[in-house]
Write a protein that holds these residues in place. Structure first.
Motif, PDB file in Angstrom:
ATOM      1  N   LEU A 177      33.999  50.211  44.325  1.00  0.00           N
ATOM      2  CA  LEU A 177      34.868  49.155  43.796  1.00  0.00           C
ATOM      3  C   LEU A 177      36.056  48.840  44.697  1.00  0.00           C
ATOM      4  CD1 LEU A 177      34.924  50.267  40.031  1.00  0.00           C
ATOM      5  CD2 LEU A 177      33.454  48.543  41.113  1.00  0.00           C
ATOM      6  N   THR A 178      36.257  49.653  45.729  1.00  0.00           N
ATOM      7  CA  THR A 178      37.361  49.391  46.653  1.00  0.00           C
ATOM      8  C   THR A 178      37.169  48.023  47.311  1.00  0.00           C
ATOM      9  OG1 THR A 178      37.775  51.728  47.076  1.00  0.00           O
ATOM     10  CG2 THR A 178      38.480  50.178  48.776  1.00  0.00           C
ATOM     11  N   GLY A 179      38.258  47.298  47.415  1.00  0.00           N
ATOM     12  CA  GLY A 179      38.212  45.965  48.010  1.00  0.00           C
ATOM     13  C   GLY A 179      38.144  44.845  47.003  1.00  0.00           C
ATOM     14  N   LEU A 180      37.835  45.167  45.730  1.00  0.00           N
ATOM     15  CA  LEU A 180      37.827  44.167  44.670  1.00  0.00           C
ATOM     16  C   LEU A 180      39.238  44.016  44.104  1.00  0.00           C
ATOM     17  CD1 LEU A 180      34.577  45.194  42.751  1.00  0.00           C
ATOM     18  CD2 LEU A 180      34.819  43.505  44.577  1.00  0.00           C
ATOM     19  N   PRO A 181      39.537  42.911  43.425  1.00  0.00           N
ATOM     20  CA  PRO A 181      40.875  42.716  42.843  1.00  0.00           C
ATOM     21  C   PRO A 181      41.069  43.550  41.582  1.00  0.00           C
ATOM     22  CG  PRO A 181      39.492  40.823  42.357  1.00  0.00           C
ATOM     23  CD  PRO A 181      38.696  41.700  43.283  1.00  0.00           C
ATOM     24  N   LEU A 182      41.058  44.864  41.772  1.00  0.00           N
ATOM     25  CA  LEU A 182      41.199  45.831  40.691  1.00  0.00           C
ATOM     26  C   LEU A 182      42.242  46.876  41.062  1.00  0.00           C
ATOM     27  CD1 LEU A 182      37.408  46.571  40.013  1.00  0.00           C
ATOM     28  CD2 LEU A 182      38.900  45.141  38.587  1.00  0.00           C
ATOM     29  N   GLU A 183      42.882  47.446  40.053  1.00  0.00           N
ATOM     30  CA  GLU A 183      43.702  48.641  40.263  1.00  0.00           C
ATOM     31  C   GLU A 183      42.827  49.843  39.950  1.00  0.00           C
ATOM     32  OE1 GLU A 183      47.589  48.657  38.332  1.00  0.00           O
ATOM     33  OE2 GLU A 183      47.358  46.502  38.004  1.00  0.00           O
ATOM     34  N   LEU A 184      42.609  50.687  40.935  1.00  0.00           N
ATOM     35  CA  LEU A 184      41.778  51.876  40.752  1.00  0.00           C
ATOM     36  C   LEU A 184      42.671  53.088  40.512  1.00  0.00           C
ATOM     37  CD1 LEU A 184      39.134  51.231  43.548  1.00  0.00           C
ATOM     38  CD2 LEU A 184      39.097  50.505  41.145  1.00  0.00           C
TER      39      LEU A 184
ATOM     40  N   ASP B 293      25.804  53.383  39.646  1.00  0.00           N
ATOM     41  CA  ASP B 293      25.584  52.297  40.623  1.00  0.00           C
ATOM     42  C   ASP B 293      25.320  50.966  39.917  1.00  0.00           C
ATOM     43  OD1 ASP B 293      25.938  54.037  42.713  1.00  0.00           O
ATOM     44  OD2 ASP B 293      23.796  54.353  43.077  1.00  0.00           O
ATOM     45  N   PHE B 294      24.644  51.018  38.775  1.00  0.00           N
ATOM     46  CA  PHE B 294      24.394  49.795  38.006  1.00  0.00           C
ATOM     47  C   PHE B 294      25.721  49.188  37.527  1.00  0.00           C
ATOM     48  CE2 PHE B 294      23.291  47.512  34.068  1.00  0.00           C
ATOM     49  CZ  PHE B 294      22.273  46.686  34.536  1.00  0.00           C
ATOM     50  N   VAL B 295      26.649  50.061  37.093  1.00  0.00           N
ATOM     51  CA  VAL B 295      27.977  49.593  36.668  1.00  0.00           C
ATOM     52  C   VAL B 295      28.703  48.964  37.852  1.00  0.00           C
ATOM     53  CG1 VAL B 295      30.235  50.305  35.775  1.00  0.00           C
ATOM     54  CG2 VAL B 295      28.146  51.323  34.832  1.00  0.00           C
ATOM     55  N   ILE B 296      28.680  49.647  38.994  1.00  0.00           N
ATOM     56  CA  ILE B 296      29.347  49.131  40.194  1.00  0.00           C
ATOM     57  C   ILE B 296      28.780  47.768  40.590  1.00  0.00           C
ATOM     58  CG2 ILE B 296      29.671  49.512  42.679  1.00  0.00           C
ATOM     59  CD1 ILE B 296      29.667  52.571  41.976  1.00  0.00           C
ATOM     60  N   GLU B 297      27.465  47.680  40.609  1.00  0.00           N
ATOM     61  CA  GLU B 297      26.823  46.424  41.019  1.00  0.00           C
ATOM     62  C   GLU B 297      27.165  45.280  40.066  1.00  0.00           C
ATOM     63  OE1 GLU B 297      22.771  47.612  41.128  1.00  0.00           O
ATOM     64  OE2 GLU B 297      23.071  48.961  42.849  1.00  0.00           O
ATOM     65  N   ALA B 298      27.249  45.584  38.782  1.00  0.00           N
ATOM     66  CA  ALA B 298      27.596  44.552  37.801  1.00  0.00           C
ATOM     67  C   ALA B 298      29.019  44.060  38.012  1.00  0.00           C
ATOM     68  CB  ALA B 298      27.420  45.089  36.382  1.00  0.00           C
ATOM     69  N   ILE B 299      29.945  44.982  38.289  1.00  0.00           N
ATOM     70  CA  ILE B 299      31.339  44.574  38.512  1.00  0.00           C
ATOM     71  C   ILE B 299      31.452  43.759  39.798  1.00  0.00           C
ATOM     72  CG2 ILE B 299      33.684  45.419  38.953  1.00  0.00           C
ATOM     73  CD1 ILE B 299      33.017  47.830  37.156  1.00  0.00           C
ATOM     74  N   ARG B 300      30.749  44.158  40.818  1.00  0.00           N
ATOM     75  CA  ARG B 300      30.766  43.404  42.057  1.00  0.00           C
ATOM     76  C   ARG B 300      30.166  42.002  41.855  1.00  0.00           C
ATOM     77  NH1 ARG B 300      32.356  46.228  46.405  1.00  0.00           N
ATOM     78  NH2 ARG B 300      31.510  44.602  47.774  1.00  0.00           N
ATOM     79  N   GLU B 301      29.124  41.944  41.042  1.00  0.00           N
ATOM     80  CA  GLU B 301      28.538  40.640  40.730  1.00  0.00           C
ATOM     81  C   GLU B 301      29.554  39.755  40.005  1.00  0.00           C
ATOM     82  OE1 GLU B 301      24.942  38.721  37.965  1.00  0.00           O
ATOM     83  OE2 GLU B 301      25.133  40.900  38.166  1.00  0.00           O
ATOM     84  N   PHE B 302      30.308  40.340  39.078  1.00  0.00           N
ATOM     85  CA  PHE B 302      31.318  39.568  38.343  1.00  0.00           C
ATOM     86  C   PHE B 302      32.308  38.913  39.314  1.00  0.00           C
ATOM     87  CE2 PHE B 302      35.572  39.413  36.420  1.00  0.00           C
ATOM     88  CZ  PHE B 302      35.334  38.613  35.307  1.00  0.00           C
ATOM     89  N   PHE B 303      32.704  39.660  40.338  1.00  0.00           N
ATOM     90  CA  PHE B 303      33.680  39.135  41.297  1.00  0.00           C
ATOM     91  C   PHE B 303      33.025  38.375  42.458  1.00  0.00           C
ATOM     92  CE2 PHE B 303      36.300  42.531  39.345  1.00  0.00           C
ATOM     93  CZ  PHE B 303      37.404  41.769  39.005  1.00  0.00           C
ATOM     94  N   GLY B 304      31.699  38.250  42.420  1.00  0.00           N
ATOM     95  CA  GLY B 304      31.004  37.540  43.480  1.00  0.00           C
ATOM     96  C   GLY B 304      31.031  38.267  44.799  1.00  0.00           C
ATOM     97  N   ALA B 305      31.081  39.602  44.746  1.00  0.00           N
ATOM     98  CA  ALA B 305      31.178  40.401  45.979  1.00  0.00           C
ATOM     99  C   ALA B 305      29.801  40.925  46.389  1.00  0.00           C
ATOM    100  CB  ALA B 305      32.122  41.573  45.759  1.00  0.00           C
TER     101      ALA B 305
END
Length: 366
Positions: A265-272, A354-366
């Motif tokens: 999730l690093t690099g997405l507009p999120l606070e980790l 990984d499925f969760v990560i991929e879904a979040i990246r899809e949400f942000f178009g990454a």
């Protein structure tokens, strides 16, 4: 794929034989309250934690209330607590006849020492401090405890989400006069119902708590003070004894999954989540911050991914704590609309993560 946010039943699937044998022994023994299983678990947890002793109680809220009662503070004394925590933290303060003072969070989402010192300056009658190790992150006890000592206040750790978390190589629950733990089923160490425990700095504290948890008895059927009926039962203690030897390994799995989330999730507009230096977080929750939380949450739900908000309201926003004093809470107020808990438990598979990560990246178009 369906991925719940929490899944306490998955431990049973992997350890059913051990758990069923422990339950069978309790039923066969015929002793169900404060027997050998409770005593053994108290001793084993104290040894694992590294404290002088431990006292099992009915739940985590009782654990904190009893610890506060055992401090023998004057009625209505103020107790500093973080504004962002489970309502149980504040409720335990009220049930102990004390008054909460709400303080802000630091960058690690635990009690801010700056805000705590501000509270001490404004409220001279703060007699106790309850740092909450939120989401499995240790609070800054190396700063909080000296600050509390300057003002003559005792420290009681709320460890309900931090079984096994460490600061400077020492486990949560051994820094303050008392540490309070919950064994609610979703905790890092969870029972199959309610349960709680208080860790103690010395044996005298344990004896006092043993009386307070059972009607204030000085001896059987003789109540010398106001106590509760709050006892960890044999069945839960037996199950917790099965689970305790697996806890360190399970916490390592949580850390592994957290690292996988962070990398993906690093690099997405999120606070980790940030891990405090010289600490070891046990990721009771993996909590991100997101400006568009509700949209992301719905997007994930549509893909079968469960999430949760821990917590949607601060104590400052809840009617039960309307009379509480407070400092300014800018970080708490900033976080509240952003925080989102992703699926996190030791049995979560890498494929699911990984499925969760991929879904979040899809949400942000990454």
């Amino acid at each position: 794929m369906k991925i719940p946010q929490c899944a306490p039943g998955r431990f049973y699937g992997a350890h059913s034989a051990e758990m069923e044998e422990a339950i069978r022994k309790v039923f066969a023994g015929g002793w169900y309250i404060l027997g050998n299983e409770v005593r053994a678990f108290e001793e084993e947890f104290a040894a694992w934690c590294g404290c002088a002793g431990a006292v099992g109680v009915a739940n985590g809220t009782d654990a904190l209330e009893l610890a506060l009662r055992a401090l023998r503070l004057p009625e209505k004394s103020r107790v500093a607590v973080p504004a962002l925590t489970a309502s149980a933290t504040g409720m335990a303060v009220l049930r102990a006849g004390l008054t909460p003072v709400l303080v802000d969070l630091d960058q690690y989402r635990t009690m801010s020492v700056v805000s705590l010192r501000e509270a001490f300056r404004f409220f001279a009658d703060i007699r106790a401090v309850v740092p909450v190790h939120l989401y499995g992150q240790m609070a800054a006890l190396d700063e909080i405890i000296p600050a509390a000592a300057e003002y003559g206040a005792a420290v009681v750790e709320d460890c309900a989400q931090a079984h096994g978390a460490q600061l400077h190589g020492r486990r949560a629950g051994v820094f303050g006069v008392f540490g309070s733990f919950s064994f609610y089923p979703t905790k890092n160490l969870g029972a199959v119902g309610d349960g709680g425990l208080v860790t103690c700095a010395d044996a005298a504290c344990c004896s006092e708590l043993e009386a307070l948890r059972q009607y204030g008895w000085s001896e059987r059927f003789d109540s010398s003070e106001f106590g509760l009926n709050s006892r960890l039962d044999e069945l839960q203690a037996a199950i917790l004894r099965v689970k305790l030897p697996h806890l360190d390994k399970d916490n390592e799995k949580r850390r592994f999954l957290a690292a996988r989330y962070t990398a993906g999730l690093t690099g997405l507009p999120l606070e980790l989540p940030l891990e405090r230096p010289q600490s070891r977080m046990v990721f009771h929750q993996y909590v991100i911050g997101c400006e568009c939380r509700e949209e992301l949450r719905k997007f994930l739900a549509d893909r079968g991914i469960g999430t949760a908000v821990h917590y949607p309201k601060s104590l400052a926003e809840q009617q039960a704590f309307a009379a509480a004093s407070r400092t300014e809470l800018p970080e708490t107020e900033r976080l509240l609309p952003r925080i989102l808990s992703l699926p996190m438990y030791p049995e979560l598979t890498e494929e699911e993560a990984d499925f969760v990560i991929e879904a979040i990246r899809e949400f942000f178009g990454a």
